[in-house]
Structures are given as structure tokens and as C-alpha cells.
Design a protein around this motif. Structure first.
Motif, PDB file in Angstrom:
ATOM      1  N   PHE A   1      33.140  26.690  -9.652  1.00  0.00           N
ATOM      2  CA  PHE A   1      31.879  27.407  -9.846  1.00  0.00           C
ATOM      3  C   PHE A   1      30.811  26.382 -10.210  1.00  0.00           C
ATOM      4  CE2 PHE A   1      35.332  30.299 -10.691  1.00  0.00           C
ATOM      5  CZ  PHE A   1      34.950  31.476 -10.057  1.00  0.00           C
ATOM      6  N   ILE A   2      29.696  26.401  -9.486  1.00  0.00           N
ATOM      7  CA  ILE A   2      28.664  25.387  -9.675  1.00  0.00           C
ATOM      8  C   ILE A   2      27.303  26.049  -9.541  1.00  0.00           C
ATOM      9  CG2 ILE A   2      28.438  24.722  -7.257  1.00  0.00           C
ATOM     10  CD1 ILE A   2      28.688  22.228 -10.167  1.00  0.00           C
ATOM     11  N   SER A   3      26.295  25.464 -10.174  1.00  0.00           N
ATOM     12  CA  SER A   3      24.922  25.968 -10.066  1.00  0.00           C
ATOM     13  C   SER A   3      24.178  25.219  -8.971  1.00  0.00           C
ATOM     14  CB  SER A   3      24.179  25.794 -11.392  1.00  0.00           C
ATOM     15  OG  SER A   3      24.790  26.575 -12.405  1.00  0.00           O
ATOM     16  N   SER A   4      23.266  25.889  -8.316  1.00  0.00           N
ATOM     17  CA  SER A   4      22.490  25.253  -7.255  1.00  0.00           C
ATOM     18  C   SER A   4      21.665  24.110  -7.825  1.00  0.00           C
ATOM     19  CB  SER A   4      21.568  26.273  -6.578  1.00  0.00           C
ATOM     20  OG  SER A   4      20.674  26.829  -7.528  1.00  0.00           O
ATOM     21  N   GLY A   5      21.494  23.075  -7.015  1.00  0.00           N
ATOM     22  CA  GLY A   5      20.754  21.902  -7.448  1.00  0.00           C
ATOM     23  C   GLY A   5      21.626  20.829  -8.057  1.00  0.00           C
ATOM     24  N   GLU A   6      22.871  21.155  -8.404  1.00  0.00           N
ATOM     25  CA  GLU A   6      23.769  20.176  -9.011  1.00  0.00           C
ATOM     26  C   GLU A   6      24.578  19.449  -7.942  1.00  0.00           C
ATOM     27  OE1 GLU A   6      26.115  22.152 -11.912  1.00  0.00           O
ATOM     28  OE2 GLU A   6      24.437  22.446 -13.294  1.00  0.00           O
ATOM     29  N   ASN A   7      25.324  18.432  -8.377  1.00  0.00           N
ATOM     30  CA  ASN A   7      26.239  17.706  -7.510  1.00  0.00           C
ATOM     31  C   ASN A   7      27.660  18.095  -7.866  1.00  0.00           C
ATOM     32  OD1 ASN A   7      23.919  16.375  -6.637  1.00  0.00           O
ATOM     33  ND2 ASN A   7      24.228  14.651  -8.023  1.00  0.00           N
ATOM     34  N   VAL A   8      28.555  18.085  -6.887  1.00  0.00           N
ATOM     35  CA  VAL A   8      29.932  18.484  -7.135  1.00  0.00           C
ATOM     36  C   VAL A   8      30.872  17.550  -6.400  1.00  0.00           C
ATOM     37  CG1 VAL A   8      30.092  20.072  -5.171  1.00  0.00           C
ATOM     38  CG2 VAL A   8      31.491  20.480  -7.212  1.00  0.00           C
ATOM     39  N   SER A   9      32.054  17.364  -6.945  1.00  0.00           N
ATOM     40  CA  SER A   9      33.097  16.552  -6.320  1.00  0.00           C
ATOM     41  C   SER A   9      34.337  17.423  -6.150  1.00  0.00           C
ATOM     42  CB  SER A   9      33.422  15.322  -7.187  1.00  0.00           C
ATOM     43  OG  SER A   9      34.431  14.533  -6.576  1.00  0.00           O
ATOM     44  N   LEU A  10      34.790  17.593  -4.900  1.00  0.00           N
ATOM     45  CA  LEU A  10      35.955  18.415  -4.581  1.00  0.00           C
ATOM     46  C   LEU A  10      37.158  17.516  -4.367  1.00  0.00           C
ATOM     47  CD1 LEU A  10      34.230  20.854  -2.042  1.00  0.00           C
ATOM     48  CD2 LEU A  10      34.328  20.992  -4.550  1.00  0.00           C
ATOM     49  N   SER A  11      38.232  17.770  -5.137  1.00  0.00           N
ATOM     50  CA  SER A  11      39.395  16.887  -5.116  1.00  0.00           C
ATOM     51  C   SER A  11      40.273  17.126  -3.892  1.00  0.00           C
ATOM     52  CB  SER A  11      40.222  17.073  -6.387  1.00  0.00           C
ATOM     53  OG  SER A  11      39.464  16.769  -7.533  1.00  0.00           O
ATOM     54  N   SER A  35      36.711   7.002  -3.023  1.00  0.00           N
ATOM     55  CA  SER A  35      37.891   6.187  -2.719  1.00  0.00           C
ATOM     56  C   SER A  35      39.187   6.978  -2.852  1.00  0.00           C
ATOM     57  CB  SER A  35      37.938   4.964  -3.651  1.00  0.00           C
ATOM     58  OG  SER A  35      37.954   5.373  -5.015  1.00  0.00           O
ATOM     59  N   ASP A  36      39.186   8.066  -3.653  1.00  0.00           N
ATOM     60  CA  ASP A  36      40.375   8.907  -3.777  1.00  0.00           C
ATOM     61  C   ASP A  36      40.325  10.083  -2.795  1.00  0.00           C
ATOM     62  OD1 ASP A  36      38.373  10.401  -4.872  1.00  0.00           O
ATOM     63  OD2 ASP A  36      39.431  10.892  -6.721  1.00  0.00           O
ATOM     64  N   CYS A  37      39.419   9.975  -1.808  1.00  0.00           N
ATOM     65  CA  CYS A  37      39.261  10.972  -0.735  1.00  0.00           C
ATOM     66  C   CYS A  37      38.602  12.273  -1.193  1.00  0.00           C
ATOM     67  CB  CYS A  37      40.598  11.283  -0.052  1.00  0.00           C
ATOM     68  SG  CYS A  37      41.442   9.816   0.575  1.00  0.00           S
ATOM     69  N   SER A  38      38.085  12.308  -2.411  1.00  0.00           N
ATOM     70  CA  SER A  38      37.359  13.496  -2.858  1.00  0.00           C
ATOM     71  C   SER A  38      36.054  13.619  -2.078  1.00  0.00           C
ATOM     72  CB  SER A  38      37.057  13.412  -4.353  1.00  0.00           C
ATOM     73  OG  SER A  38      38.257  13.405  -5.111  1.00  0.00           O
ATOM     74  N   LEU A  39      35.628  14.852  -1.862  1.00  0.00           N
ATOM     75  CA  LEU A  39      34.392  15.108  -1.134  1.00  0.00           C
ATOM     76  C   LEU A  39      33.263  15.363  -2.115  1.00  0.00           C
ATOM     77  CD1 LEU A  39      32.978  15.639   1.606  1.00  0.00           C
ATOM     78  CD2 LEU A  39      33.586  18.062   1.324  1.00  0.00           C
ATOM     79  N   ASN A  40      32.219  14.550  -2.038  1.00  0.00           N
ATOM     80  CA  ASN A  40      31.042  14.726  -2.887  1.00  0.00           C
ATOM     81  C   ASN A  40      29.954  15.455  -2.104  1.00  0.00           C
ATOM     82  OD1 ASN A  40      32.199  13.333  -5.035  1.00  0.00           O
ATOM     83  ND2 ASN A  40      31.411  11.366  -4.327  1.00  0.00           N
ATOM     84  N   ILE A  41      29.329  16.441  -2.746  1.00  0.00           N
ATOM     85  CA  ILE A  41      28.214  17.171  -2.151  1.00  0.00           C
ATOM     86  C   ILE A  41      27.057  17.111  -3.134  1.00  0.00           C
ATOM     87  CG2 ILE A  41      27.422  19.310  -1.092  1.00  0.00           C
ATOM     88  CD1 ILE A  41      30.321  20.163  -0.792  1.00  0.00           C
ATOM     89  N   LYS A  42      25.924  16.578  -2.684  1.00  0.00           N
ATOM     90  CA  LYS A  42      24.744  16.464  -3.537  1.00  0.00           C
ATOM     91  C   LYS A  42      23.827  17.668  -3.362  1.00  0.00           C
ATOM     92  CE  LYS A  42      24.577  11.386  -3.551  1.00  0.00           C
ATOM     93  NZ  LYS A  42      23.730  10.212  -3.231  1.00  0.00           N
ATOM     94  N   ASN A  43      23.111  17.969  -4.430  1.00  0.00           N
ATOM     95  CA  ASN A  43      22.068  19.006  -4.408  1.00  0.00           C
ATOM     96  C   ASN A  43      22.579  20.300  -3.772  1.00  0.00           C
ATOM     97  OD1 ASN A  43      19.530  20.124  -4.821  1.00  0.00           O
ATOM     98  ND2 ASN A  43      18.668  19.282  -2.939  1.00  0.00           N
ATOM     99  N   ILE A  44      23.539  20.909  -4.429  1.00  0.00           N
ATOM    100  CA  ILE A  44      24.175  22.134  -3.930  1.00  0.00           C
ATOM    101  C   ILE A  44      23.143  23.237  -3.703  1.00  0.00           C
ATOM    102  CG2 ILE A  44      25.702  24.030  -4.626  1.00  0.00           C
ATOM    103  CD1 ILE A  44      27.245  21.679  -3.663  1.00  0.00           C
ATOM    104  N   THR A  45      23.305  23.974  -2.592  1.00  0.00           N
ATOM    105  CA  THR A  45      22.475  25.134  -2.307  1.00  0.00           C
ATOM    106  C   THR A  45      23.369  26.366  -2.161  1.00  0.00           C
ATOM    107  OG1 THR A  45      22.593  24.976   0.124  1.00  0.00           O
ATOM    108  CG2 THR A  45      20.934  23.623  -0.996  1.00  0.00           C
TER     109      THR A  45
END
Length: 315
Positions: free
Chosen positions: A29-39, A84-94
Motif C-alpha cells: 500500500f503506497i500513497s501517490s507521489g511516493e517512490n516504491v521498491s517491489l521485491s 542489483s537484487d532485481c527489485s523493481l523501483n517505481i518513482k512518483n507513483i500515480t
């Protein structure tokens, strides 16, 4: 038929994870505008065989990462990166980023380790256009459950404002809000539910891509300046994410300064206009005087010498 099958499969995956508590799907669960890393369940020493796919109801599956390389054909490729651990980073969530993300690793066409399935739920707050308020938002880059984004709006007392807190998520997962303990509510700075105050009108609704919508409507008071309201999402009484909204009134000193500048500018304009008017009306008079003086001087110079009276000599 294909859409229904995809929806059923997606729903079953989310149902099994939420109801049984298994690790098959990780709910983020994340708020819009934030960054998230999916393992990703990394099973290899590098990410050259890693594929990240994105699924959402009524949309075809999209490969975001193929063989460790970003797919530039996707709409969000500029906001994606691979760790490097293959996690997916998404910036500025919408709000459009919600859905199921799956990480797979293959060698010679064979899967290496289990897939990592992550369902992303996005919490977003918007200001109703009817309030005619301009807003700017800032967000933090942390992806921890308690992180939040905030927004500030320059508005004035006496105006009505409506804030809409929306949880972007799949319909089936939202049907489980009562059994899984999902709750979205508006609270003040002291974490008190705003439903307890009569000045706030709070309504609940839903939409095809926003399973939970909690709107807050109120008329702003003088003492609301710098007041903070927060929309928070809890799961099993644990805070998952929240969005802060801070009321910010315009500074009266700035308004007075702007008024003074306008007054000074207006005064200077009036002075210039008066000078121009005087110049316009005085110019003909000056020209006429010059003509008269020139004619008199001309007549004096044109007299003959014998016409000039000689002074009387006294005997």
C-alpha cells in the motif's frame, strides 16, 4: 471471455493471499507521489534473466523488464529502474500504477525459483474542482508503511472545500475490505476520526478502478489556517499509508504589500497623465506667444533709418 478469465485468476490470487495470509502475493500500500521498491525472489547471481510483468483487469499483460532491460515502449519506462537484487523501483507513483506486478527468472526457458507476485494498492487525495483551489503537492521518497505524502492549497476562510481520498485497487480485492480489516478514514492531527465532528460531511462511494472513495466536505474557518487533515489506510488496525492535507491561507502582509504597490503604481500613472494633459494644453499658448514675439521683433527691425526719431538736442 479472456477478460473474465484474467479477472478470475487475478481475483483468486489476491483472495488466497488476503484470506489465508500466504506469501503467494505481497500486498503493498503506497500513497501517490511516493517512490516504491517491489521485491523479487532472486535466485540467480545477476538480473540478466529477470522479467517483470504488469497485469490489470481489462488491460493486456505488459512486460516492463525483459532480460534485465527496461522496455522503452511502456508508458512508465522513465520512472522504472532495476536494483542489483532485481527489485523493481517505481518513482512518483500515480493512481494508474495500481495492479499486479510479477517477477520471473528463466534460464534456457526454465523458471529459476518461484515467481514474486506483488499487488500494488495506491492511496490518492484530490481536491474537488468545485472548490476552485489551486494546489501543489510534495511527497517523500520512503516506501515504509507509515510514510505519507502531503499537499498544500492556498485558499481562504468562508470557502467550501471538498477532499476526495481514493484507494486505487482491483475490485475483487476491495470486496474484502470488511474481512481483511481494510479501512480508509479522515482524521485530524490528534488521530481523531473527523466523523465525530458535525462540521465535516463525510461520504463513502466507489468506482470501477477506485474501490474505496471517502470524500470530506467542510466550510473553512479562520482557525483552519495551517490545520492538517489526514486520510489514512489501515489494515487489521495497522497503519499502511496515509496522505496529509494542510490548509494554508495567503499571508495578509503579502496581500497588503501587493495592494500598496498597486496604489503607488496608480498614483504615478495619474501624475504622468496630468503632466501630459498640461503639456498638451500649454503647447498652443507657448507657440502663440512665440509667434507674437517674433512678429514684434520683425516690425521693429523693418523701420527705415529716417523714420527713427533723433533725440532733441538742448541748446
Amino acid at each position: 471471455m479472456a477478460d473474465k478469465c484474467d479477472l478470475c485468476l487475478l481475483g483468486l490470487i489476491i483472495l488466497s493471499s488476503l484470506l489465508t495470509g500466504t506469501s503467494g502475493v505481497t500486498n503493498v500500500f503506497i500513497s501517490s507521489g511516493e517512490n516504491v521498491s517491489l521485491s523479487c525472489n532472486k535466485a540467480l547471481s545477476d538480473c540478466k534473466s529477470t522479467t517483470w510483468t504488469y497485469n490489470r483487469f481489462r488491460r493486456p499483460s505488459v512486460e516492463l523488464i525483459t532480460g534485465g532491460i527496461k522496455n522503452k515502449d511502456t508508458e512508465r519506462h522513465e520512472r522504472l529502474s532495476l536494483e542489483s537484487d532485481c527489485s523493481l523501483n517505481i518513482k512518483n507513483i500515480t493512481g494508474e500504477d495500481y495492479g499486479l506486478y510479477s517477477c520471473s527468472q528463466y534460464v534456457n526457458g526454465r523458471p529459476q525459483g518461484p515467481d514474486a507476485d506483488v499487488y500494488l494498492h495506491v492511496l490518492h487525495v484530490s481536491v474537488s474542482p468545485s472548490s476552485s483551489a489551486s494546489s501543489s503537492s510534495s511527497s517523500s521518497s520512503s516506501s515504509s508503511p507509515s510514510s505519507s505524502s502531503s499537499s498544500q492549497t492556498e485558499i481562504s476562510p468562508g470557502r467550501s472545500v471538498t477532499l476526495s481520498c481514493q484507494l486505487y485497487s482491483d475490485i475483487l480485492s476491495c470486496d474484502l475490505d470488511s474481512s481483511d480489516g481494510l479501512e480508509v478514514l479522515w482524521v485530524n492531527q490528534a488521530d481523531v476520526d473527523l466523523k465525530l465532528y458535525s462540521r465535516y460531511q463525510i461520504l463513502s462511494s466507489s468506482a470501477p478502478d477506485r474501490c474505496i472513495i471517502i470524500s470530506l466536505t467542510t466550510t473553512l474557518l479562520n482557525e483552519d489556517d495551517n490545520r492538517e487533515w489526514r486520510c489514512q489506510l489501515t489494515r487489521r488496525d495497522q497503519l499502511e499509508t496515509s496522505v496529509r492535507y494542510t490548509v494554508k491561507y495567503s499571508d495578509p502582509a503579502d496581500t497588503a504589500s501587493e495592494t500598496e504597490v498597486c496604489v503607488n503604481a496608480g498614483s504615478l500613472y495619474r501624475v504622468i497623465v496630468i503632466i501630459v494633459e498640461i503639456a498638451v494644453f500649454a503647447a498652443p499658448t507657448v507657440i502663440l506667444l512665440q509667434i507674437i514675439c517674433a512678429r514684434r521683433a520683425g516690425r521693429k527691425d523693418s523701420k527705415h533709418p529716417e523714420e527713427i526719431e533723433m533725440p532733441t538736442i538742448l541748446e
